[in-house]
Design a protein around this motif. Structure first.
Motif, PDB file in Angstrom:
ATOM      1  N   HIS A 127       0.815  -1.216   0.000  1.00 13.91           N
ATOM      2  CA  HIS A 127       0.000   0.000   0.000  1.00 13.91           C
ATOM      3  C   HIS A 127       0.849   1.266   0.000  1.00 13.91           C
ATOM      4  N   CYS A 154      -7.366   1.589  -4.986  1.00 14.15           N
ATOM      5  CA  CYS A 154      -6.965   0.348  -4.320  1.00 14.15           C
ATOM      6  C   CYS A 154      -8.068  -0.082  -3.351  1.00 14.15           C
ATOM      7  N   CYS A 204      -7.740  -0.642  -0.405  1.00 12.30           N
ATOM      8  CA  CYS A 204      -7.530  -0.019   0.901  1.00 12.30           C
ATOM      9  C   CYS A 204      -8.163   1.364   0.959  1.00 12.30           C
ATOM     10  N   CYS A 226      -1.621   2.473  -5.219  1.00 15.95           N
ATOM     11  CA  CYS A 226      -0.822   1.565  -4.375  1.00 15.95           C
ATOM     12  C   CYS A 226      -0.101   0.528  -5.240  1.00 15.95           C
TER      13      CYS A 226
HETATM   14 ZN   LIG Z   1      -3.794   0.225  -1.081  1.00 18.20          ZN
END
Ligand SMILES: [Zn+2]
Length: 405
Positions: free
Chosen positions: A259, A269, A271, A276
């Protein structure tokens, strides 16, 4: 008590959904063993180097006191890891002294890996030698119940004795950082309960990347070093191992290189951020990039054939992945200062082309005042994660932060 991450703000919707669909609350069953004697590792090393030996012999070789040796050996004998194999009557005085040796057949640690298209289990003895191992590959992402059944089947195939008194613990490797899911509601909570009930042993849950990194680090033989391990499979994970111990960081997130931002602007991403490394170098990202260039693969296993055929579109795809990994490695190695970087992943496992593309990029980017860190593929096979999960149980300097305490 189960340690709950304080990083819930970092949870993604996907992870929240996983947690919401999981089984009921988890509890810790079975009594947790007291920690290994702090000098146990030294005694084990003597056993590793030779065969049967008396307690006096152990004291002489290690330089430890008779009382320390007695404390260590008594516990190992009680646990079934060490057994009395004979008597030494050479001195002709008093009663014969016992000769003791490690029981190489005694199960000491179990490792389970639930990641990367397969379930794998491995059983180790006191020396970390493999007693038995099994794996079962699966398509796609089976649910928690299916994976749970798969692990139970594999454990059954290991043909373990019903009594496993020497078993010190079980390592369970999962996809992604364990710190990001609420353990009491995580998909693996049911499996943890089953394992604890069956084996009456603690279960250590962590990202399988971290376990694999630990195994790779120990496999190097020289533990007085720092290893940065990067794994690019369904996700991109990383881990740092220093001097034979995993670096967890404050929240179990140390080394999560997947990340780090490497493209700007980049793709969104899972996340919640964008650009990332995972959006560039994970296997799904690679397959997606190939697809956009007209190369449609049904599975990662087909990557090898594409790398061998070297179609003209491949170069651009590989270079994007290599640039992403190189950017992340320059950032990470500047901070971590490792002795080595180990890279594993579907692309790396298939061919050297990616490694050979990354190396000069990193060398160019680090500049003259920073060392170029050796970058290599993993030393171990696909069982690295499962083996590391078991080794973490055995190793005297295992991580201090367990999810179960
Ligand atoms: Zn990420």
């Amino acid at each position: 008590m189960i340690r709950v991450s304080s990083r819930q703000d970092f949870c993604t919707r996907e992870m929240e959904e996983i947690a919401a669909s999981s089984v009921g609350p988890m509890s810790t069953t079975g009594s947790l063993p007291t920690p290994a004697h702090p000098r146990e590792a030294e005694v084990i090393e003597v056993f590793r180097g030779g065969g049967a030996i008396t307690r006096a012999g152990l004291a002489e070789v290690t330089g430890l006191s008779r009382s320390t040796i007695s404390a260590v050996v008594t516990r190992l004998v009680d646990e079934g890891a060490v057994k009395v194999v004979g008597h030494d009557e050479r001195d002709g005085r008093g009663r014969p002294t016992e000769q003791v040796a490690v029981d190489r057949a005694a199960l000491r640690a179990l490792g389970i890996d639930l990641a990367h298209g397969a379930a794998r289990v491995v059983a180790l003895n006191t020396f970390g030698e493999v007693l038995a191992s099994r794996q079962a590959e699966h398509e796609g992402s089976p649910g928690a119940r299916r994976r749970h059944e798969l692990v139970e089947r594999l454990l059954g195939e290991l043909d373990l004795s019903s009594a496993t008194p020497a078993l010190r613990g079980i390592g369970l490797g999962i996809s992604g950082p364990a710190a990001l899911t609420r353990p009491e509601r995580a998909p693996w909570s049911g499996l943890v309960e089953t394992l604890q009930a069956r084996f009456a042993a603690p279960v250590h849950v962590d990202n399988t990347t971290r376990f694999a990194a630990f195994a790779e680090h120990l496999a190097a033989g020289d533990n007085g070093r720092t290893t940065l391990h990067v794994r690019c499979y369904q996700g991109v994970g990383g881990a740092i191992v220093r001097d034979g111990a995993l670096d967890l960081g404050a929240d179990g997130m140390a080394g999560e290189i997947g990340h780090l931002p490497v493209e700007m602007p980049g793709m969104t991403c899972r996340c919640g951020r964008s650009g990332c490394l995972e959006t560039v170098a994970s296997t799904p990202a690679v397959l997606s990039a190939l697809r956009s260039h007209g190369i449609v693969l049904r599975s990662p296993a087909e990557l090898r054939a594409v790398l061998e055929a070297r179609p003209p579109q491949l170069r651009g795809v590989l270079e994007r992945v290599a640039h992403g990994i190189a950017r992340a490695l320059v950032l990470a190695t500047t901070i971590v200062d490792p002795d080595e970087v180990i890279l594993t992943g579907d692309l790396v496992d298939a061919d050297d082309a990616l490694l050979e593309t990354i190396r000069p990029l990193v060398a160019e980017s680090v500049g003259e005042r920073f060392p170029v860190i050796p970058l290599d593929r993993g030393r171990l096979d696909a069982f690295a994660g499962a083996t590391g999960a078991a080794l973490v149980v055995l190793h005297p300097r295992r991580p201090g932060k367990d999810l179960f305490a």
